[in-house]
Design a protein around this motif. Sequence first.
Motif, short mmCIF file in Angstrom:
data_model
loop_
_atom_site.label_atom_id
_atom_site.label_comp_id
_atom_site.label_asym_id
_atom_site.label_seq_id
_atom_site.Cartn_x
_atom_site.Cartn_y
_atom_site.Cartn_z
N GLU A 43 33.48 16.90 -21.15
CA GLU A 43 34.22 17.87 -20.36
C GLU A 43 33.38 18.36 -19.19
O GLU A 43 32.19 18.11 -19.11
CB GLU A 43 34.66 19.05 -21.23
CG GLU A 43 35.66 18.68 -22.30
CD GLU A 43 36.16 19.90 -23.04
OE1 GLU A 43 36.84 19.71 -24.07
OE2 GLU A 43 35.89 21.04 -22.61
N ALA A 44 34.02 19.07 -18.28
CA ALA A 44 33.31 19.62 -17.14
C ALA A 44 32.60 20.91 -17.54
O ALA A 44 33.03 21.61 -18.45
CB ALA A 44 34.30 19.90 -16.01
N PRO A 45 31.53 21.24 -16.85
CA PRO A 45 30.87 22.53 -17.11
C PRO A 45 31.80 23.69 -16.76
O PRO A 45 32.59 23.61 -15.82
CB PRO A 45 29.66 22.50 -16.16
CG PRO A 45 29.49 21.08 -15.77
CD PRO A 45 30.85 20.47 -15.80
N LEU B 90 31.18 15.06 -10.44
CA LEU B 90 31.98 16.26 -10.59
C LEU B 90 32.27 16.88 -9.23
O LEU B 90 31.38 17.02 -8.41
CB LEU B 90 31.25 17.28 -11.46
CG LEU B 90 31.11 16.88 -12.92
CD1 LEU B 90 29.85 17.48 -13.52
CD2 LEU B 90 32.32 17.35 -13.72
N PHE B 104 34.45 23.71 -11.85
CA PHE B 104 34.32 22.26 -11.85
C PHE B 104 35.61 21.57 -12.27
O PHE B 104 36.38 22.06 -13.10
CB PHE B 104 33.20 21.84 -12.80
CG PHE B 104 31.84 22.14 -12.28
CD1 PHE B 104 31.26 23.38 -12.46
CD2 PHE B 104 31.12 21.17 -11.58
CE1 PHE B 104 30.00 23.67 -11.97
CE2 PHE B 104 29.86 21.44 -11.08
CZ PHE B 104 29.29 22.70 -11.28
N GLY B 105 35.80 20.39 -11.69
CA GLY B 105 36.88 19.52 -12.11
C GLY B 105 36.49 18.74 -13.34
O GLY B 105 35.36 18.85 -13.82
N PRO B 106 37.40 17.91 -13.85
CA PRO B 106 37.15 17.18 -15.09
C PRO B 106 36.14 16.05 -14.96
O PRO B 106 35.62 15.56 -15.96
CB PRO B 106 38.53 16.64 -15.47
CG PRO B 106 39.26 16.57 -14.17
CD PRO B 106 38.77 17.71 -13.35
#
Lengths: 116, 113
Positions: A43-45, B90, B104-106
């Motif tokens: 997943e993204a931070p 990202l 942030f995006g995925p």
Amino acid sequence: GDSVTQTEGLVTVTEGLPVKLNCTYQTTYLTIAFFWYVQYLNEAPQVLLKSSTDNKRTEHQGFHATLHKSSSSFHLQKSSAQLSDSALYYCALSEGASSSFSKLVFGQGTSLSVVP
Amino acid sequence: AQTIHQWPVAEIKAVGSPLSLGCTIKGKSSPNLYWYWQATGGTLQQLFYSITVGQVESVVQLNLSASRPKDDQFILSTEKLLLSHSGFYLCAWSRDWGSYEQYFGPGTRLTVL
């Protein structure tokens, strides 16, 4: 330039016990804000905590951190770790006083593993 | 509410081939936009930022380029991929002046073979 140091690459803690993730920094610019980001697997931070006030405790989702400019630290703590806390944690600072964008400087990250 | 979308989700590319990654922000006008790269097991490194359409600044040189053709779109590209380009890319956005939190995006997982 600014730098952020996270001394532990991996922290393993037993569920229910306290945990502390260390973060120290060096800054030569006017640093505005400090963050803890959490990144779950694939997943993204996302922001977990943020602070810009010296000696003020910030809390979110059971985690807390206090910015101490005297010791250049912003350690992350939790009194009782949960299995769901297992993730990658990044300490970051934002330098952006003299520009209209925010440059985030990240530490190397600490992988937290909570075990039963 | 603001949403951030990145495409593709993952790419497997050959060394020397071109690359184009995209990012779109919805629900926020004139955001600041950023590209980050995260090597496997590594930290997040800011690559580019953009304050406005048509304007992109490079933070670190990795033989990549970025463009902002629209207010809500940010593109990362290169004409020739290197093995060292592998990693997680990202896109992030932040509000304008005075806001320092980035969202942030995925992400896009890139594997260069």
